[in-house]
Design a protein around this motif. Structure first.
Motif, PDB file in Angstrom:
ATOM      1  N   LEU A 135      43.845  41.572  49.170  1.00  0.00           N
ATOM      2  CA  LEU A 135      43.534  42.848  48.539  1.00  0.00           C
ATOM      3  C   LEU A 135      44.037  42.906  47.102  1.00  0.00           C
ATOM      4  O   LEU A 135      43.352  43.435  46.212  1.00  0.00           O
ATOM      5  N   VAL A 136      45.222  42.347  46.843  1.00  0.00           N
ATOM      6  CA  VAL A 136      45.777  42.355  45.488  1.00  0.00           C
ATOM      7  C   VAL A 136      44.929  41.477  44.561  1.00  0.00           C
ATOM      8  O   VAL A 136      44.599  41.887  43.438  1.00  0.00           O
ATOM      9  N   LEU A 137      44.580  40.288  45.019  1.00  0.00           N
ATOM     10  CA  LEU A 137      43.752  39.406  44.191  1.00  0.00           C
ATOM     11  C   LEU A 137      42.366  40.006  43.983  1.00  0.00           C
ATOM     12  O   LEU A 137      41.787  39.906  42.897  1.00  0.00           O
ATOM     13  N   GLY A 138      41.826  40.627  45.027  1.00  0.00           N
ATOM     14  CA  GLY A 138      40.531  41.284  44.878  1.00  0.00           C
ATOM     15  C   GLY A 138      40.588  42.415  43.875  1.00  0.00           C
ATOM     16  O   GLY A 138      39.677  42.594  43.057  1.00  0.00           O
ATOM     17  N   THR A 139      41.666  43.184  43.909  1.00  0.00           N
ATOM     18  CA  THR A 139      41.847  44.272  42.947  1.00  0.00           C
ATOM     19  C   THR A 139      41.923  43.728  41.525  1.00  0.00           C
ATOM     20  O   THR A 139      41.307  44.283  40.598  1.00  0.00           O
ATOM     21  N   ALA A 140      42.664  42.657  41.327  1.00  0.00           N
ATOM     22  CA  ALA A 140      42.783  42.054  40.000  1.00  0.00           C
ATOM     23  C   ALA A 140      41.433  41.554  39.500  1.00  0.00           C
ATOM     24  O   ALA A 140      41.071  41.756  38.328  1.00  0.00           O
ATOM     25  N   ALA A 141      40.677  40.917  40.389  1.00  0.00           N
ATOM     26  CA  ALA A 141      39.376  40.392  39.996  1.00  0.00           C
ATOM     27  C   ALA A 141      38.426  41.514  39.594  1.00  0.00           C
ATOM     28  O   ALA A 141      37.787  41.473  38.529  1.00  0.00           O
ATOM     29  N   PHE A 142      38.330  42.545  40.427  1.00  0.00           N
ATOM     30  CA  PHE A 142      37.410  43.641  40.137  1.00  0.00           C
ATOM     31  C   PHE A 142      37.880  44.480  38.961  1.00  0.00           C
ATOM     32  O   PHE A 142      37.052  44.990  38.191  1.00  0.00           O
ATOM     33  N   SER A 143      39.180  44.633  38.784  1.00  0.00           N
ATOM     34  CA  SER A 143      39.686  45.395  37.643  1.00  0.00           C
ATOM     35  C   SER A 143      39.324  44.713  36.333  1.00  0.00           C
ATOM     36  O   SER A 143      38.900  45.365  35.371  1.00  0.00           O
ATOM     37  N   GLY A 144      39.507  43.395  36.291  1.00  0.00           N
ATOM     38  CA  GLY A 144      39.152  42.663  35.082  1.00  0.00           C
ATOM     39  C   GLY A 144      37.688  42.807  34.733  1.00  0.00           C
ATOM     40  O   GLY A 144      37.323  43.057  33.574  1.00  0.00           O
TER      41      GLY A 144
END
Length: 238
Positions: A135-144
């Motif tokens: 979830l954290v990596l997914g959040t970082a990817a989508f935020s970028g």
């Protein structure tokens, strides 16, 4: 200052009816509808066991990408970002506050969707720390990717593009329709998308009780690095 700005960002998000529709209502309705009505063949087992991980991935995308892109795009258009950039709050502090707001919203989404999924008979498995990492990596990817879109396109173009991407990834990202329903060549391409990697990784852990899905984590990490680096390089405050 960062905490105050994060709280403000969160309140603005929760008061926005359109954002609530995107981040809360749509994922909730999709989870309840497709878990209760046999519309899509999700394979053996309970439909909710397949759908819940995908809907969690959709919730992350709706907040970190679609919602953040649209909100930031219009803040940029109306000069809000320009004024905030000249305040005592540094630009990195503003981005940190936005990230914190996204994380708070996602926590609320995950709690709500988890409660609904349990009520529908969901039986999750796997390591919760692996789920958190996904979830954290997914959040970082989508935020970028969301910040890159908001910082380079006009607000109207961001609104249209973000919603279009949301709909396309909802259908073709393995959220509701399994990727194995697509042709083999198309599957290989779709599997590289961030929402596909997130939903597939969550499904491997929560539905099948698998270990760490290194392949999906690697895909998300690449998207996160590329998206955040591009957003930092090309984001325009005016």
């Amino acid at each position: 200052m960062i905490a105050a700005q994060a709280a403000l960002e969160t309140r603005m998000l929760l008061r926005n009816g359109e954002q609530l529709l995107l981040t809360v209502v749509i994922p909730t309705l999709l989870l309840a509808l497709f878990s209760s009505v046999d519309i899509v063949d999700t394979g053996a087992g309970e439909a909710v066991d397949f759908l819940a991980p995908g809907i969690l991935a959709l919730a992350v995308m709706s907040t970190a990408f679609t919602g953040q892109a649209i909100a930031t795009g219009f803040e940029r258009r109306y000069g809000v970002l320009k004024r905030l950039a000249s305040s005592p709050l540094p630009r990195w502090g503003l981005m940190t506050a936005k990230t914190a707001s996204v994380l708070v919203t996602e926590v609320l989404q995950v709690i709500l969707l988890t409660v609904i999924a349990f009520a529908l008979g969901w039986s999750p498995h796997g390591n919760p720390f692996t789920v958190l990492l996904l979830l954290v990596l997914g959040t970082a990817a989508f935020s970028g990717l969301g910040l890159l879109m908001a910082g380079t396109l006009k607000a109207e173009a961001t609104l249209a593009a973000a919603n279009l991407v949301f709909l396309l990834l909802l259908v073709g990202g393995g959220v509701i329709v399994p990727l194995d329903r697509f042709p083999a060549g198309v599957q290989d391409v779709l599997a590289l998308l961030p929402v596909s990697a997130l939903s597939d990784g969550l499904r491997d852990v929560l539905q099948h009780g698998a270990g760490t899905p290194w392949g999906d984590l690697a895909i998300l990490a690449v998207w996160a690095v590329v998206g955040l680096a591009a957003a930092g390089r090309f984001f325009r405050w005016e």
